[in-house]
Design a protein around this motif. Structure first.
Motif, mmCIF file in Angstrom:
data_model
loop_
_atom_site.group_PDB
_atom_site.id
_atom_site.type_symbol
_atom_site.label_atom_id
_atom_site.label_comp_id
_atom_site.label_asym_id
_atom_site.label_seq_id
_atom_site.Cartn_x
_atom_site.Cartn_y
_atom_site.Cartn_z
ATOM 1 N N ILE A 99 0.795 -1.140 -0.047
ATOM 2 C CA ILE A 99 -0.133 0.054 -0.080
ATOM 3 C C ILE A 99 0.823 1.142 0.080
ATOM 4 C CG2 ILE A 99 -1.529 1.416 1.403
ATOM 5 C CD1 ILE A 99 -2.544 -1.215 2.558
ATOM 6 N N GLY A 100 0.460 2.110 -0.730
ATOM 7 C CA GLY A 100 1.222 3.574 -0.680
ATOM 8 C C GLY A 100 0.136 4.490 -0.981
ATOM 9 N N THR A 101 0.487 5.860 -0.318
ATOM 10 C CA THR A 101 -0.320 6.927 -0.350
ATOM 11 C C THR A 101 0.396 8.170 -0.823
ATOM 12 O OG1 THR A 101 -0.009 7.641 2.018
ATOM 13 C CG2 THR A 101 -2.003 6.110 1.430
ATOM 14 N N ALA A 102 -0.394 8.957 -1.467
ATOM 15 C CA ALA A 102 0.104 10.358 -1.687
ATOM 16 C C ALA A 102 -1.161 11.346 -2.067
ATOM 17 C CB ALA A 102 0.835 10.286 -3.265
ATOM 18 N N PHE A 103 -0.724 12.763 -2.166
ATOM 19 C CA PHE A 103 -1.750 13.776 -2.219
ATOM 20 C C PHE A 103 -1.367 14.763 -3.156
ATOM 21 C CE2 PHE A 103 -0.980 12.275 2.184
ATOM 22 C CZ PHE A 103 -2.159 11.717 2.453
ATOM 23 N N THR A 104 -2.353 15.294 -3.838
ATOM 24 C CA THR A 104 -1.994 16.375 -4.774
ATOM 25 C C THR A 104 -2.005 17.858 -3.879
ATOM 26 O OG1 THR A 104 -4.243 16.785 -5.220
ATOM 27 C CG2 THR A 104 -3.154 15.181 -6.765
#
Length: 368
Positions: free
Chosen positions: A113-118
């Motif tokens: 699982i990986g997360t990121a945000f604009t």
């Protein structure tokens, strides 16, 4: 150091119910610093004025703030929150809490699982190429965070995206900017569509040359088989969660996906279940197999041509109940019958997410 992902499915009594989350933390079964994302199904209408999503996010942030030594805003800045409104039919409201921990266990090849945000979008960027390209960058960053080096390792990408309100539209107009639409409900579909095409771009499902402002929400031949986007009033940026399989991760969780060609494509659901190691035998999962199912995530959308396999449906013609609400109930019933459970993440509005009238489905399960 090897990483291990875990999912905690928590039933909720109402949109602001965080008691189950707090109980797991107090019992030592869930470590707050390891939480990377929380997905949830809330019992609102799933439309522009569905504030059950914002209520849930606020309560989750408030509950986690003292346990992480952060302000509520600090929690929301680092933990991806994807609340999907609408539990029509028999769908059961719940939370999916995603955690990632470092472990000494050997890597076995497991769920990653990986997360990121604009950055926050200006209103005039929503539903346009600026949102597509920003989403693609965030997907690539989430893949990097998860150690997923190839698009082929990615099985599902969940995005939470913003929408336009009258106030946001007015703010853009005051600066001399034109927005993609003045219809706030339509903005939900354009935002979901731009986000999905951003996923498709990052995963090399659609070439950059095929994309422009004009195709978003219109050319439904362009789609991702692994994108799921949910729009809400409670945020101004896109929050991205990538689910994949990596040989460098440990644990007993695996993931598989398929694409439903229409709302009643039961064989596609069963294909995803088999891909995750669950035996369907052509019918509903038995109790043991259903117990190994950790999460099922699927998109639902009424076909734009008003038919399912040549037979007319009235989802778009019902002025009392929004079409996406019909679709969530219909697809929710199909997948619930397949797995023998109703605590499923069925999200409505599948613009550019699977073929017209269909949508991606992903299954996360424990290995036998």
């Amino acid at each position: 150091m090897t990483r291990r992902a875990a999912l905690h499915l928590i039933p909720t009594a109402h949109p602001g119910d965080v008691s189950g989350l707090e109980a797991l933390i107090d019992q030592g079964r869930l470590s707050p610093p390891e939480i990377v994302a929380i997905l949830g199904k809330t019992e609102g209408n799933g439309c522009v004025n569905d504030f059950t999503r914002a209520f849930a996010v606020a309560e989750l942030g408030t509950a986690l703030a003292p346990r992480l030594g952060l302000s509520r805003a600090g929690v929301l800045a680092q933990v991806a929150m994807v609340m999907s409104g609408g539990t029509e039919g028999g769908l059961s409201p719940h939370l999916l809490v995603l955690t990632v921990e470092n472990t000494q266990e050997p890597a076995t090849g497991a769920l990653a699982i990986g997360t990121a945000f604009t950055e926050a979008f200006h209103p005039e960027e929503i539903g346009r190429m600026a949102q597509v390209e920003a989403t693609a960058r965030a997907v690539r960053e989430a893949m990097r965070q998860a150690g997923l080096s190839s698009p082929g390792q990615v099985h599902f990408v969940q995005v939470k995206c913003p929408l336009l309100t009258t106030a946001r539209i007015g703010e853009a107009v005051s600066r001399g900017k034109a927005v993609a639409t003045a219809d706030t409900y339509e903005s939900m579909g354009l935002s979901r569509g731009a986000s999905a095409l951003g996923v498709a771009l990052a995963l090399e499902e659609v070439p950059r040359a095929a994309l422009s402002d004009g195709v978003i929400g219109h050319d439904l031949s362009l789609w991702s088989g692994r994108a799921s986007a949910s729009a809400g009033v409670e945020l101004e940026r896109n929050e991205v969660i990538v689910f994949g399989t990596s040989p460098e991760w440990a644990g007993d969780l695996c993931i598989a996906h398929a694409v439903m060609r229409d709302a009643i494509d039961l064989p596609a659901v069963q294909k995803a279940l088999r891909g995750a190691g669950l035996s369907t035998d052509g019918g509903q999962l038995g109790p043991e197999e259903a117990g190994r199912l950790v999460a099922l995530l699927v998109k639902a959308e009424p076909s734009s041509h008003g038919t399912i396999r040549g037979r007319r449906h009235i989802m778009w013609d019902d002025s009392d109940i929004n079409a996406t609400r019909h679709a969530r109930a219909l697809v929710g019933g199909v997948v619930a019958a397949a797995v023998g459970r109703t605590d499923l993440f069925v999200s409505g509005g599948a613009e550019h997410q699977g073929p017209d009238g269909g949508g991606p489905v992903a299954v996360i399960a424990r290995r036998q």
